[in-house]
Design an enzyme around this catalytic site. Structure first.
Site, PDB file in Angstrom:
ATOM      1  N   ARG A  14       0.575  -1.222   0.066  1.00 12.80           N
ATOM      2  CA  ARG A  14      -0.012   0.044   0.108  1.00 12.80           C
ATOM      3  C   ARG A  14       0.822   1.283  -0.087  1.00 12.80           C
ATOM      4  NH1 ARG A  14      -3.581  -1.735   4.991  1.00 12.80           N
ATOM      5  NH2 ARG A  14      -1.832  -3.223   5.146  1.00 12.80           N
ATOM      6  N   GLY A  81       2.465 -14.727   5.898  1.00  9.76           N
ATOM      7  CA  GLY A  81       1.680 -14.510   7.014  1.00  9.76           C
ATOM      8  C   GLY A  81       2.684 -14.251   8.283  1.00  9.76           C
ATOM      9  N   GLU A 157      -9.064 -11.750  12.569  1.00  7.22           N
ATOM     10  CA  GLU A 157      -9.089 -10.763  11.554  1.00  7.22           C
ATOM     11  C   GLU A 157     -10.000  -9.915  11.214  1.00  7.22           C
ATOM     12  OE1 GLU A 157      -5.324  -9.648  11.255  1.00  7.22           O
ATOM     13  OE2 GLU A 157      -5.417 -10.946  12.948  1.00  7.22           O
ATOM     14  N   ASN A 230       0.873   1.906   7.159  1.00  5.03           N
ATOM     15  CA  ASN A 230       0.597   0.904   5.900  1.00  5.03           C
ATOM     16  C   ASN A 230       0.471   1.638   4.674  1.00  5.03           C
ATOM     17  OD1 ASN A 230       0.142  -1.532   7.570  1.00  5.03           O
ATOM     18  ND2 ASN A 230      -1.365  -0.463   8.414  1.00  5.03           N
ATOM     19  N   ASN A 388      36.558  30.839  -8.945  1.00  2.11           N
ATOM     20  CA  ASN A 388      37.154  29.442  -8.772  1.00  2.11           C
ATOM     21  C   ASN A 388      37.432  28.567  -9.842  1.00  2.11           C
ATOM     22  OD1 ASN A 388      34.674  29.343  -8.444  1.00  2.11           O
ATOM     23  ND2 ASN A 388      34.726  27.519  -6.943  1.00  2.11           N
TER      24      ASN A 388
HETATM   25  C1  UD1 Z   1      -1.592  -7.855  12.083  1.00  2.04           C
HETATM   26  C2  UD1 Z   1      -2.316  -8.821  12.815  1.00  2.04           C
HETATM   27  C3  UD1 Z   1      -3.521  -8.070  13.641  1.00  2.04           C
HETATM   28  C4  UD1 Z   1      -3.131  -6.612  14.176  1.00  2.04           C
HETATM   29  C5  UD1 Z   1      -2.083  -6.019  13.461  1.00  2.04           C
HETATM   30  C6  UD1 Z   1      -1.649  -4.774  14.069  1.00  2.04           C
HETATM   31  C7  UD1 Z   1      -2.066 -11.046  12.330  1.00  2.04           C
HETATM   32  C8  UD1 Z   1      -2.541 -12.237  11.421  1.00  2.04           C
HETATM   33  N1  UD1 Z   1      -2.510  -9.928  12.210  1.00  2.04           N
HETATM   34  O1  UD1 Z   1      -2.335  -7.619  10.961  1.00  2.04           O
HETATM   35  O2  UD1 Z   1      -4.289  -8.803  14.150  1.00  2.04           O
HETATM   36  O3  UD1 Z   1      -4.454  -6.218  14.540  1.00  2.04           O
HETATM   37  O4  UD1 Z   1      -1.016  -6.802  12.841  1.00  2.04           O
HETATM   38  O5  UD1 Z   1      -1.094  -3.881  13.221  1.00  2.04           O
HETATM   39  O6  UD1 Z   1      -0.781 -11.202  12.930  1.00  2.04           O
HETATM   40  N2  UD1 Z   1       5.209 -10.022   8.077  1.00  2.04           N
HETATM   41  C9  UD1 Z   1       6.323 -10.523   7.750  1.00  2.04           C
HETATM   42  N3  UD1 Z   1       5.971 -11.610   7.070  1.00  2.04           N
HETATM   43  C10 UD1 Z   1       4.666 -12.047   6.380  1.00  2.04           C
HETATM   44  C11 UD1 Z   1       3.775 -11.331   6.877  1.00  2.04           C
HETATM   45  C12 UD1 Z   1       3.869 -10.136   7.549  1.00  2.04           C
HETATM   46  O7  UD1 Z   1       7.438 -10.183   8.309  1.00  2.04           O
HETATM   47  O8  UD1 Z   1       4.677 -13.118   5.831  1.00  2.04           O
HETATM   48  C13 UD1 Z   1       5.293  -8.521   8.829  1.00  2.04           C
HETATM   49  C14 UD1 Z   1       5.204  -7.127   8.069  1.00  2.04           C
HETATM   50  O9  UD1 Z   1       6.351  -6.723   7.425  1.00  2.04           O
HETATM   51  C15 UD1 Z   1       4.729  -6.138   9.089  1.00  2.04           C
HETATM   52  C16 UD1 Z   1       3.953  -7.298  10.234  1.00  2.04           C
HETATM   53  O10 UD1 Z   1       4.602  -8.451   9.854  1.00  2.04           O
HETATM   54  O11 UD1 Z   1       5.832  -5.761   9.808  1.00  2.04           O
HETATM   55  C17 UD1 Z   1       2.671  -7.108  10.184  1.00  2.04           C
HETATM   56  O12 UD1 Z   1       2.138  -7.811   8.819  1.00  2.04           O
HETATM   57  P1  UD1 Z   1       0.888  -6.961   8.362  1.00  2.04           P
HETATM   58  O13 UD1 Z   1       0.372  -7.683   6.904  1.00  2.04           O
HETATM   59  O14 UD1 Z   1       0.838  -5.464   8.277  1.00  2.04           O
HETATM   60  O15 UD1 Z   1      -0.455  -7.347   9.336  1.00  2.04           O
HETATM   61  P2  UD1 Z   1      -1.553  -6.899   9.542  1.00  2.04           P
HETATM   62  O16 UD1 Z   1      -2.664  -7.445   8.594  1.00  2.04           O
HETATM   63  O17 UD1 Z   1      -1.733  -5.196   9.916  1.00  2.04           O
HETATM   64 CA    CA Z   2       0.230  -3.650   9.644  1.00  2.00          CA
END
Ligand code: UD1
Ligand code: CA
Length: 456
Positions: A14, A81, A157, A230, A388
């Site tokens: 995003r 995830g 979620e 995000n 210069n």
């Molecule tokens: C996640 C939580 C949600 C919470 C929110 C808070 C889960 C399933 N959901 O959702 O409950 O309210 O954060 O901000 O955990 N990342 C990885 N590898 C991956 C996927 C993600 O390293 O395979 C990292 C991303 O870079 C990021 C973090 O994990 O820093 C969170 O991932 P993101 O996709 O933003 O999770 P949300 O959907 O926001």
């Molecule tokens: Ca997030």
């Protein structure tokens, strides 16, 4: 041992950016660096950062910090995830470790918040503790579902939530504490049976609950700390909050900021007591400012060192050094490599580049000083140009102590004007001027009687 796992493998789609999300800057510093710093300061011994998208760039950026990195394999047909991200760090997790999980995209998380959270987790001897918060608009976050007795049941979620669950305003901040052994155990039990076909770290909570383990929740009072970035709108919102915090830190430490709303100070900047910062001022990239200075209005200072009692007004200063008592501006431009001594005056429309100017020297208006070494007590008149550049190369000009360079002169480099020498106004000087000599290099004036009148 207390360790953290910082999730930072996501793409940040995003953001619509070629730069990995967590390398976007908030107040002059990459987001991920704030998270690592807060984690370390809160008493964590070892930070593990999970890298994926943009791993080379991120790894390079944080290589000077207290971290180890681990790679989460990323690919179209590979599982994804937050659960996967933590699995990638599994080899680092000791059974008895206290594991703090953080997200790389939440730079506002503070040391104090983390300390309180970890203390709560430890005092209550939970196997897992979630940090939650109440938001007026919880859209996008995982929701906290509690049992009738008030204890945590599970996290759902947004994308998997029923209309009923979407109404819950208590959200998962994405920050947790786990007991190492328990975390590893629960990770083995989570599945991808959700709308995104991902391994959700959040599902470990349900797993543990179902087995009767002691899971806690700690509600964060002020939800500002957990705001995540995000997209670029959130980047601006988070930057505003961070700027407010940085400005307050300086004000509490004795700096006057006339208008904090229009003062932009990077996190890496240092400012001494009793300095006054006027509106619309930008202090960037590790700039250091001493005591009793007056900075601004309308000033930008980048990567520079400013000593005490210095005034910089309506000016731009880049990679420069300014010693005590010196005044710069209004409307001056100090370019990289400028070094000004004590009690120097650089006035309006003066540009200085890669030059050293000695104590008590003055260039009050309309001059270009480039590739020069100017001594002490030198007067550089209005409209002087240090020539210069010959079209191919840059050359140096040396001006000795107490020399006087008359207005509208050109000093054609390479050139030396020795101590106490005097260059007459309007001269174009191409040959060295010896100590104490007077140089005049201009056409002699001719007055023709009555000729002026004939023009009309
Ligand atoms: C996640 C939580 C949600 C919470 C929110 C808070 C889960 C399933 N959901 O959702 O409950 O309210 O954060 O901000 O955990 N990342 C990885 N590898 C991956 C996927 C993600 O390293 O395979 C990292 C991303 O870079 C990021 C973090 O994990 O820093 C969170 O991932 P993101 O996709 O933003 O999770 P949300 O959907 O926001
Ligand atoms: Ca997030």
């Amino acid at each position: 041992m207390k360790m953290s796992i910082i999730l930072a493998a996501g793409q940040g789609t995003r953001m619509k950016s070629d730069i990995p999300k967590i390398l976007h800057k908030v107040c002059g510093k990459e987001m991920i660096r704030y998270v690592i710093e807060a984690s370390t300061k809160s008493g964590i011994d070892k930070n593990i950062v999970v890298l994926g998208h943009g791993k080379e760039k991120v790894g390079y950026n944080i290589k000077d910090m207290n971290v180890e990195t681990v790679e989460q394999p990323i690919g179209d047909d590979l599982p994804y995830g937050t659960g996967c991200a933590v699995m990638a760090a599994e080899e680092f997790i000791g059974d008895e470790d206290m594991v703090l999980i953080l997200c790389g995209d939440g730079p506002l998380i503070s040391e104090e918040t983390l300390r309180s959270f970890i203390a709560y987790h430890e005092e209550n001897q939970y196997v897992a503790t979630i940090m939650t918060a109440y938001l007026d608009n919880p859209t996008g976050y995982g929701r906290i579902v509690r049992k009738e007795d008030g204890s945590i049941d599970k996290i759902v979620e947004e994308k998997d939530a029923s209309e009923e669950i979407k109404k819950i305003k208590e959200i998962n901040t994405g920050i947790y504490c786990f007991k190492g052994r328990v975390l590893k155990y629960a990770l083995k039990k989570i599945k991808r049976d959700n709308s995104q076909n991902e391994y959700y770290l959040t599902d470990t909570i349900k797993v543990l609950n179902d087995e009767g383990a002691k899971v806690g929740a700690w509600v964060l009072e002020d939800a500002e700390d957990i705001k995540a970035v995000n997209d670029r709108v959130q980047l601006a919102e988070v930057s505003k909050i961070m700027q407010k915090r940085i400005n307050q830190r300086h004000m509490y430490a004795g700096v006057t900021i006339i208008d904090p709303d229009t003062t932009y100070i990077d996190d890496t900047v240092k400012i001494g007591r009793d300095t006054v910062i006027y509106p619309n001022t930008y202090l960037e990239e590790g700039t250091v400012i001493g005591e009793f200075c007056k900075i601004g209005p309308d000033t930008r200072i980048i990567k520079s060192t400013i000593c005490n009692n210095v005034t910089v007004e309506n000016s731009k200063v880049v990679e420069s050094f300014i010693d005590d008592g010196t005044c710069v501006g209004p409307f001056a431009y100090l370019r990289p490599g400028t070094c000004l001594g004590k009690n120097v005056k650089i006035g309006d429309f003066v540009e200085v580049k890669k030059s050293i100017i000695g104590d008590n020297s003055k260039s009050s208006h309309l001059a270009y000083i480039g590739d020069a070494e100017v001594g002490k007590g030198v007067n550089i008149g209005c409209g002087v140009v240090f020539v210069n550049y010959d079209g191919k190369q840059k050359h140096k000009t040396l001006v000795g102590d107490k020399a006087f360079i008359g207005s509208n002169s050109n000093l054609v480099a390479p050139l030396t004007v020795e101590e106490g020498a005097y260059v007459a106004a309007g001269s174009t000087i191409t040959e060295d001027v010896k100590k104490g000599d007077l140089a005049i290099a201009r056409a002699r004036q001719v007055n023709k009687e009555g000729k002026g009148r004939n023009r009309f």
